[in-house]
Design a protein around this motif. Structure first.
Motif, mmCIF file in Angstrom:
data_model
loop_
_atom_site.group_PDB
_atom_site.id
_atom_site.type_symbol
_atom_site.label_atom_id
_atom_site.label_comp_id
_atom_site.label_asym_id
_atom_site.label_seq_id
_atom_site.Cartn_x
_atom_site.Cartn_y
_atom_site.Cartn_z
ATOM 1 N N PRO A 1 2.466 14.235 -5.865
ATOM 2 C CA PRO A 1 1.320 13.777 -6.649
ATOM 3 C C PRO A 1 0.279 14.892 -6.770
ATOM 4 O O PRO A 1 0.145 15.738 -5.878
ATOM 5 N N GLY A 2 -0.471 14.905 -7.859
ATOM 6 C CA GLY A 2 -1.437 15.966 -8.097
ATOM 7 C C GLY A 2 -2.548 16.028 -7.068
ATOM 8 O O GLY A 2 -3.120 17.090 -6.819
ATOM 9 N N ASN A 3 -2.896 14.895 -6.436
ATOM 10 C CA ASN A 3 -3.999 14.866 -5.476
ATOM 11 C C ASN A 3 -3.511 14.935 -4.033
ATOM 12 O O ASN A 3 -4.252 14.616 -3.099
ATOM 13 N N LEU B 1 8.381 20.418 4.145
ATOM 14 C CA LEU B 1 7.049 20.184 3.604
ATOM 15 C C LEU B 1 6.862 18.716 3.242
ATOM 16 O O LEU B 1 7.722 18.106 2.614
ATOM 17 N N ARG B 2 5.737 18.168 3.676
ATOM 18 C CA ARG B 2 5.353 16.815 3.294
ATOM 19 C C ARG B 2 4.099 16.892 2.440
ATOM 20 O O ARG B 2 3.232 17.725 2.669
ATOM 21 N N TYR B 3 4.005 15.993 1.457
ATOM 22 C CA TYR B 3 2.851 15.946 0.570
ATOM 23 C C TYR B 3 2.210 14.571 0.725
ATOM 24 O O TYR B 3 2.816 13.542 0.422
ATOM 25 N N ILE B 4 0.968 14.582 1.220
ATOM 26 C CA ILE B 4 0.267 13.357 1.582
ATOM 27 C C ILE B 4 -1.015 13.251 0.775
ATOM 28 O O ILE B 4 -1.747 14.230 0.619
ATOM 29 N N VAL B 5 -1.307 12.068 0.278
ATOM 30 C CA VAL B 5 -2.593 11.786 -0.350
ATOM 31 C C VAL B 5 -3.523 11.301 0.755
ATOM 32 O O VAL B 5 -3.316 10.216 1.308
ATOM 33 N N PRO B 6 -4.529 12.086 1.148
ATOM 34 C CA PRO B 6 -5.332 11.761 2.333
ATOM 35 C C PRO B 6 -5.970 10.382 2.309
ATOM 36 O O PRO B 6 -6.059 9.720 3.346
ATOM 37 N N SER B 7 -6.439 9.947 1.147
ATOM 38 C CA SER B 7 -7.127 8.664 1.082
ATOM 39 C C SER B 7 -6.188 7.478 1.253
ATOM 40 O O SER B 7 -6.637 6.348 1.435
ATOM 41 N N ARG B 8 -4.888 7.712 1.187
ATOM 42 C CA ARG B 8 -3.900 6.649 1.374
ATOM 43 C C ARG B 8 -3.266 6.835 2.757
ATOM 44 O O ARG B 8 -2.625 7.849 3.009
ATOM 45 N N ARG B 9 -3.420 5.883 3.642
ATOM 46 C CA ARG B 9 -2.956 6.087 5.006
ATOM 47 C C ARG B 9 -2.152 4.925 5.575
ATOM 48 O O ARG B 9 -1.781 4.940 6.743
ATOM 49 N N LEU B 10 -1.863 3.903 4.745
ATOM 50 C CA LEU B 10 -1.132 2.760 5.256
ATOM 51 C C LEU B 10 0.294 3.133 5.646
ATOM 52 O O LEU B 10 0.822 2.662 6.654
ATOM 53 N N GLU C 1 7.357 5.133 -1.584
ATOM 54 C CA GLU C 1 6.297 4.552 -2.423
ATOM 55 C C GLU C 1 6.018 3.127 -1.989
ATOM 56 O O GLU C 1 6.928 2.302 -1.878
ATOM 57 N N LEU C 2 4.753 2.855 -1.731
ATOM 58 C CA LEU C 2 4.307 1.519 -1.347
ATOM 59 C C LEU C 2 3.333 1.011 -2.389
ATOM 60 O O LEU C 2 2.320 1.653 -2.674
ATOM 61 N N ASN C 3 3.644 -0.126 -2.989
ATOM 62 C CA ASN C 3 2.761 -0.763 -3.954
ATOM 63 C C ASN C 3 2.242 -2.055 -3.335
ATOM 64 O O ASN C 3 3.027 -2.955 -3.034
ATOM 65 N N MET C 4 0.930 -2.098 -3.112
ATOM 66 C CA MET C 4 0.342 -3.280 -2.475
ATOM 67 C C MET C 4 -1.017 -3.570 -3.094
ATOM 68 O O MET C 4 -1.858 -2.669 -3.200
ATOM 69 N N THR D 1 -2.260 -1.207 -5.759
ATOM 70 C CA THR D 1 -2.498 0.193 -5.412
ATOM 71 C C THR D 1 -1.186 0.857 -5.005
ATOM 72 O O THR D 1 -0.422 0.299 -4.208
ATOM 73 N N ASP D 2 -0.924 2.045 -5.559
ATOM 74 C CA ASP D 2 0.280 2.802 -5.221
ATOM 75 C C ASP D 2 -0.044 3.856 -4.176
ATOM 76 O O ASP D 2 -1.033 4.582 -4.298
ATOM 77 N N GLU D 3 0.798 3.936 -3.150
ATOM 78 C CA GLU D 3 0.693 4.993 -2.142
ATOM 79 C C GLU D 3 2.031 5.721 -2.108
ATOM 80 O O GLU D 3 3.080 5.098 -1.914
ATOM 81 N N VAL D 4 2.022 7.042 -2.324
ATOM 82 C CA VAL D 4 3.250 7.832 -2.430
ATOM 83 C C VAL D 4 3.217 8.973 -1.428
ATOM 84 O O VAL D 4 2.194 9.640 -1.272
ATOM 85 N N GLN D 5 4.332 9.206 -0.751
ATOM 86 C CA GLN D 5 4.486 10.384 0.103
ATOM 87 C C GLN D 5 5.815 11.052 -0.245
ATOM 88 O O GLN D 5 6.850 10.388 -0.328
ATOM 89 N N ILE D 6 5.767 12.366 -0.459
ATOM 90 C CA ILE D 6 6.941 13.154 -0.822
ATOM 91 C C ILE D 6 7.271 14.105 0.317
ATOM 92 O O ILE D 6 6.373 14.705 0.917
ATOM 93 N N GLN D 7 8.549 14.260 0.623
ATOM 94 C CA GLN D 7 8.975 15.284 1.570
ATOM 95 C C GLN D 7 10.042 16.145 0.909
ATOM 96 O O GLN D 7 11.017 15.644 0.351
#
Length: 253
Positions: free
Chosen positions: A168-170, A32-41, A16-19, A22-28
């Motif tokens: 994350p749901g998205n 399987l990895r779960y990525i929110v496409p709009s978050r790419r940092l 989890e990156l908070n900057m 804005t929160d950006e979360v990636q789960i593995q």
């Protein structure tokens, strides 16, 4: 300024990156990895495996299907510290990569990890907790990004609840597998030359972050090199609308 939190429990991980609010979360979860496409940092910066980056063998080369070879060590000075440096070539399936590693000659900790002049990490001010050694500061350089530094690093054991690793749901699901292969496009349409770029007699190279879905369609395409002349916009639109060409299912950049 921001905060990076990495939680790991065997084959589960949450990054989890908070900057800037804005929160950006990636789960593995296993493969399987779960990525929110709009978050790419996280993906662009290489911070997903940040907590393993100061381990010379953190890239998975210890797994049975990987091979690696070490070049001849030579002495260098990294910062003000004497180090032994060598090249490590890693082969994973048909993929091959080379890194330069520099290890402190006295404390046997990693000081520098470099793929090339535009992609490297420097590890400084090591601390110890139990049997672990970890840096307090890491300076990072990545292509198409301003250099940045991670500071105030802390490593600690914790009891982690299962819900922490819920995607994350998205998020979209990206699967990794042992028989992964390079994407081979069946169609490569040329992007339209933007009118603004033509009027100004400009040329440009656009680097895209692309996620390809299991059915071969382009699930996400975003430029890592935005511009004001329309080159990035044209390249993104062409990749998205040309997604009817079937590509092997994998995440690619």
């Amino acid at each position: 300024m921001g905060n990076l939190t990495i939680s790991r429990d065997h084959d589960l991980s949450r990054i989890e990156l908070n900057m800037n609010g804005t929160d950006e979360v990636q789960i593995q979860r296993n493969q399987l990895r779960y990525i929110v496409p709009s978050r790419r940092l996280l993906r662009a910066s290489g911070l997903v495996r940040f907590d393993e980056s100061w381990d010379p063998l953190s890239s998975g080369v210890t797994e049975s299907y990987d091979k690696y070879s070490l070049g001849k060590a030579h002495s260098e000075t990294v910062g003000q510290q004497r180090a032994w440096c060598f090249d490590m070539t890693t082969t994973y399936m048909q993929f091959k990569s080379k890194e330069k590693l520099c290890i402190d000659a006295t404390r046997r900790v990693l000081l520098l990890r470099s793929e090339h002049a535009n992609r490297w990490s420097k590890f400084m001010d090591y601390a110890e907790t139990g049997v672990q050694r970890y840096p307090q500061r890491v300076s990072i350089v990545r292509e198409h990004m301003a250099p940045f530094e991670v500071t105030d690093i802390h490593v600690a054991p914790a009891s982690l609840p299962a819900e922490l690793f819920e995607p994350p749901g998205n998020a979209i699901e990206v699967e990794t597998c042992a028989n992964q292969r390079r994407a081979e496009p069946k169609k490569t349409p040329e992007p339209v030359f933007p009118a603004r770029g033509s009027a100004d007699r400009q040329n440009a190279m656009v680097v895209l972050d692309v996620i390809v879905a299991k059915d071969g369609t382009v699930a996400f395409a975003k430029s890592l090199t935005p511009d004001e002349s329309g080159f990035s916009e044209s390249a993104e639109r062409t990749v998205r609308t040309g997604s009817s060409s079937q590509l092997p299912a994998m995440a690619a950049r």
